[in-house]
Write a protein that holds these residues in place. Structure first.
Motif, PDB file in Angstrom:
ATOM      1  N   LEU A 123      39.810  43.694  51.553  1.00 12.00           N
ATOM      2  CA  LEU A 123      40.864  44.502  50.942  1.00 12.00           C
ATOM      3  C   LEU A 123      40.968  44.304  49.432  1.00 12.00           C
ATOM      4  N   LEU A 124      40.398  43.229  48.908  1.00 10.85           N
ATOM      5  CA  LEU A 124      40.636  42.875  47.509  1.00 10.85           C
ATOM      6  C   LEU A 124      40.183  43.959  46.541  1.00 10.85           C
ATOM      7  N   GLN A 125      38.950  44.410  46.663  1.00 11.61           N
ATOM      8  CA  GLN A 125      38.445  45.462  45.764  1.00 11.61           C
ATOM      9  C   GLN A 125      39.237  46.750  45.957  1.00 11.61           C
ATOM     10  N   CYS A 126      39.564  47.054  47.210  1.00 12.81           N
ATOM     11  CA  CYS A 126      40.308  48.284  47.499  1.00 12.81           C
ATOM     12  C   CYS A 126      41.678  48.264  46.835  1.00 12.81           C
ATOM     13  N   MET A 127      42.356  47.118  46.880  1.00 11.50           N
ATOM     14  CA  MET A 127      43.702  47.010  46.329  1.00 11.50           C
ATOM     15  C   MET A 127      43.690  47.054  44.809  1.00 11.50           C
ATOM     16  N   GLN A 128      42.700  46.426  44.205  1.00 13.40           N
ATOM     17  CA  GLN A 128      42.667  46.313  42.756  1.00 13.40           C
ATOM     18  C   GLN A 128      42.076  47.545  42.076  1.00 13.40           C
ATOM     19  N   GLU A 129      40.996  48.078  42.642  1.00 10.39           N
ATOM     20  CA  GLU A 129      40.245  49.127  41.958  1.00 10.39           C
ATOM     21  C   GLU A 129      40.309  50.499  42.634  1.00 10.39           C
ATOM     22  N   ARG A 130      40.976  50.573  43.807  1.00  9.94           N
ATOM     23  CA  ARG A 130      41.026  51.824  44.572  1.00  9.94           C
ATOM     24  C   ARG A 130      39.617  52.351  44.840  1.00  9.94           C
ATOM     25  N   SER A 131      38.732  51.443  45.157  1.00  9.71           N
ATOM     26  CA  SER A 131      37.360  51.810  45.501  1.00  9.71           C
ATOM     27  C   SER A 131      36.814  50.760  46.456  1.00  9.71           C
ATOM     28  N   VAL A 132      35.700  51.098  47.113  1.00  7.63           N
ATOM     29  CA  VAL A 132      35.099  50.175  48.067  1.00  7.63           C
ATOM     30  C   VAL A 132      33.580  50.306  47.987  1.00  7.63           C
ATOM     31  N   THR A 133      32.910  49.173  48.087  1.00  5.68           N
ATOM     32  CA  THR A 133      31.443  49.161  48.052  1.00  5.68           C
ATOM     33  C   THR A 133      30.915  48.999  49.465  1.00  5.68           C
ATOM     34  N   ILE A 134      30.103  49.970  49.908  1.00  5.88           N
ATOM     35  CA  ILE A 134      29.500  49.929  51.238  1.00  5.88           C
ATOM     36  C   ILE A 134      28.000  50.066  51.073  1.00  5.88           C
ATOM     37  N   ASP A 135      27.268  49.024  51.468  1.00  2.49           N
ATOM     38  CA  ASP A 135      25.810  49.011  51.312  1.00  2.49           C
ATOM     39  C   ASP A 135      25.406  49.358  49.879  1.00  2.49           C
ATOM     40  N   ARG A 136      26.038  48.690  48.940  1.00  2.00           N
ATOM     41  CA  ARG A 136      25.750  48.791  47.497  1.00  2.00           C
ATOM     42  C   ARG A 136      26.133  50.132  46.886  1.00  2.00           C
ATOM     43  N   GLN A 137      26.786  50.980  47.654  1.00  2.00           N
ATOM     44  CA  GLN A 137      27.236  52.276  47.135  1.00  2.00           C
ATOM     45  C   GLN A 137      28.749  52.226  46.919  1.00  2.00           C
ATOM     46  N   LEU A 138      29.170  52.649  45.723  1.00  4.38           N
ATOM     47  CA  LEU A 138      30.597  52.630  45.393  1.00  4.38           C
ATOM     48  C   LEU A 138      31.239  53.939  45.847  1.00  4.38           C
ATOM     49  N   HIS A 139      32.341  53.817  46.571  1.00  4.75           N
ATOM     50  CA  HIS A 139      33.072  54.980  47.070  1.00  4.75           C
ATOM     51  C   HIS A 139      34.525  54.891  46.589  1.00  4.75           C
ATOM     52  N   GLN A 140      35.031  55.987  46.066  1.00  7.75           N
ATOM     53  CA  GLN A 140      36.398  56.018  45.555  1.00  7.75           C
ATOM     54  C   GLN A 140      37.389  56.273  46.691  1.00  7.75           C
ATOM     55  N   LEU A 141      38.511  55.560  46.642  1.00  9.55           N
ATOM     56  CA  LEU A 141      39.596  55.782  47.588  1.00  9.55           C
ATOM     57  C   LEU A 141      40.604  56.743  46.967  1.00  9.55           C
ATOM     58  N   ASP A 142      41.606  57.083  47.735  1.00 13.18           N
ATOM     59  CA  ASP A 142      42.689  57.924  47.225  1.00 13.18           C
ATOM     60  C   ASP A 142      43.342  57.234  46.031  1.00 13.18           C
ATOM     61  N   PRO A 143      43.596  57.944  44.934  1.00 12.29           N
ATOM     62  CA  PRO A 143      44.225  57.313  43.761  1.00 12.29           C
ATOM     63  C   PRO A 143      45.583  56.670  44.064  1.00 12.29           C
ATOM     64  N   ASP A 144      46.259  57.164  45.114  1.00 12.16           N
ATOM     65  CA  ASP A 144      47.559  56.617  45.494  1.00 12.16           C
ATOM     66  C   ASP A 144      47.460  55.640  46.655  1.00 12.16           C
ATOM     67  N   PHE A 145      46.267  55.136  46.919  1.00 10.89           N
ATOM     68  CA  PHE A 145      46.053  54.179  48.010  1.00 10.89           C
ATOM     69  C   PHE A 145      47.006  52.991  47.874  1.00 10.89           C
ATOM     70  N   THR A 146      47.757  52.728  48.932  1.00 11.63           N
ATOM     71  CA  THR A 146      48.762  51.659  48.924  1.00 11.63           C
ATOM     72  C   THR A 146      48.659  50.860  50.212  1.00 11.63           C
ATOM     73  N   VAL A 147      48.651  49.549  50.086  1.00 17.17           N
ATOM     74  CA  VAL A 147      48.586  48.662  51.254  1.00 17.17           C
ATOM     75  C   VAL A 147      49.979  48.120  51.556  1.00 17.17           C
ATOM     76  N   PHE A 148      50.377  48.275  52.812  1.00 16.12           N
ATOM     77  CA  PHE A 148      51.585  47.643  53.332  1.00 16.12           C
ATOM     78  C   PHE A 148      51.118  46.598  54.336  1.00 16.12           C
ATOM     79  N   ALA A 149      51.106  45.352  53.922  1.00 16.52           N
ATOM     80  CA  ALA A 149      50.615  44.284  54.799  1.00 16.52           C
ATOM     81  C   ALA A 149      51.802  43.585  55.451  1.00 16.52           C
TER      82      ALA A 149
END
Length: 321
Positions: A123-149
């Motif tokens: 979750l760390l990259q997703c929370m900080q950068e609103r993006s995720v790396t899958i198999d060395r490919q960077l994918h952007q998440l929703d700009p308003d991505f919010t985690v409720f843990a």
């Protein structure tokens, strides 16, 4: 869509009212969630089972007219179960990506401390950068991505405490406790009718009051709220005092200062003001600082709590006039 500062508090009050159709007796939690969303922050919710933590995220998704998702964290959950992975398609003879549940706007990370650190770290990259790396490919998440843990404060057996670096990425930590007697009685009576919270949400009675695409406009309006230099200095002194206090082993970092500044602006807007006050700072000190502080063992043994220490600091730091 143009929104003025005076209209913002009306919009936020409408959001509160729509959420109150489903979430009974938890207005403070709803307010904290709204403040986190307005500032692109994430929120850590601690509370016993059955206090509507899951329902809160679904309801906010309806209020903001955006998708919401849920991940139940368990000890055997793998990072790819969260982010997604690439699979080989035998029919097409090529790899294709299968997106994980992280690709949503509001994500409920339920019982996040039940998964090991390796999975939590997904979750760390997703929370900080609103993006995720899958198999060395960077994918952007929703700009308003919010985690409720969420965390269960009752059961600690078989859990993995969140590392400090991850806790620091949560703008607020709030305690979602049992409802008051009158609220629980009201909930019980609604369960006998067609007004059960889940039924209200399922039949679409919660109206979207903050359409997708307007959040950026709202965030720009928050910049119009006045933060006087002496109040800015007041916030900085409170955070810095957590690093000097003899009872604290690890104090809050600069991210706590940022959270306090941004949070107080959102609180002022929710109350219809175009300026922040010392009361805004005091009201948000606990949810901003509590999860970022580690007590010294000898003080913890004596029964001193983080909440008490924060209150002492608020009393020690001079309030600007």
């Amino acid at each position: 869509m143009e929104i003025e500062l005076k209209q913002l508090s009306q919009i936020l009050e409408s959001a509160r009212q729509e959420a109150a159709k489903v979430i009974i007796g938890q207005r403070q939690i709803v307010d904290m969630a709204l403040m986190a969303i307005l500032n692109r922050g994430h929120i850590l919710i601690e509370g016993p089972p059955g206090v509507a933590k899951t329902l809160l995220v679904r309801t906010l998704g309806a209020v903001f007219n955006c998708p919401s998702g849920r991940i139940q964290f368990t000890p055997d959950l793998m990072p790819t179960d969260i982010t997604g992975t690439t699979v080989f398609n035998l029919k097409d003879q090529q790899f294709s990506m299968v997106k994980g549940p992280i690709f949503t706007t509001f994500l409920l990370a339920d019982e996040i401390n039940r998964a090991p650190a390796k999975t939590q770290s997904a979750l760390l990259q997703c929370m900080q950068e609103r993006s995720v790396t899958i198999d060395r490919q960077l994918h952007q998440l929703d700009p308003d991505f919010t985690v409720f843990a969420t965390q269960n404060p009752i059961e600690y057996e078989g859990t993995y405490p969140l590392p400090e670096a991850q806790k620091d990425r949560f703008m607020f930590k709030v305690i979602m406790d049992y409802p008051e007697r009158d609220d629980e009685l009201h909930l019980a009576s609604r369960m006998l009718q067609q007004e059960a919270p889940e039924k209200i949400l399922e039949r679409g009675s919660v109206q979207p009051v903050v359409p997708m695409g307007t959040l950026e406009t709202i965030r720009n309006i928050l910049e119009q709220i006045t933060v006087r230099p002496e109040l800015l200095a007041y916030i900085v002194e409170i955070v810095r005092e957590t690093r000097k206090n003899p009872g604290i082993l690890v104090g809050a970092g600069p991210r706590a200062t940022q959270a306090l500044v941004l949070g107080t602006r959102a609180r002022a807007a929710m109350e219809g003001r175009d300026f922040i006050t010392p009361d805004d700072v005091k009201a948000l000190a606990q949810p901003v600082l509590a999860h970022r502080i580690i007590l010294r063992p000898e003080f913890e043994i004596e029964g001193l709590s983080v909440a008490e220490l924060i209150e002492r600091i608020l009393q020690q730091v001079p309030v600007p006039r």
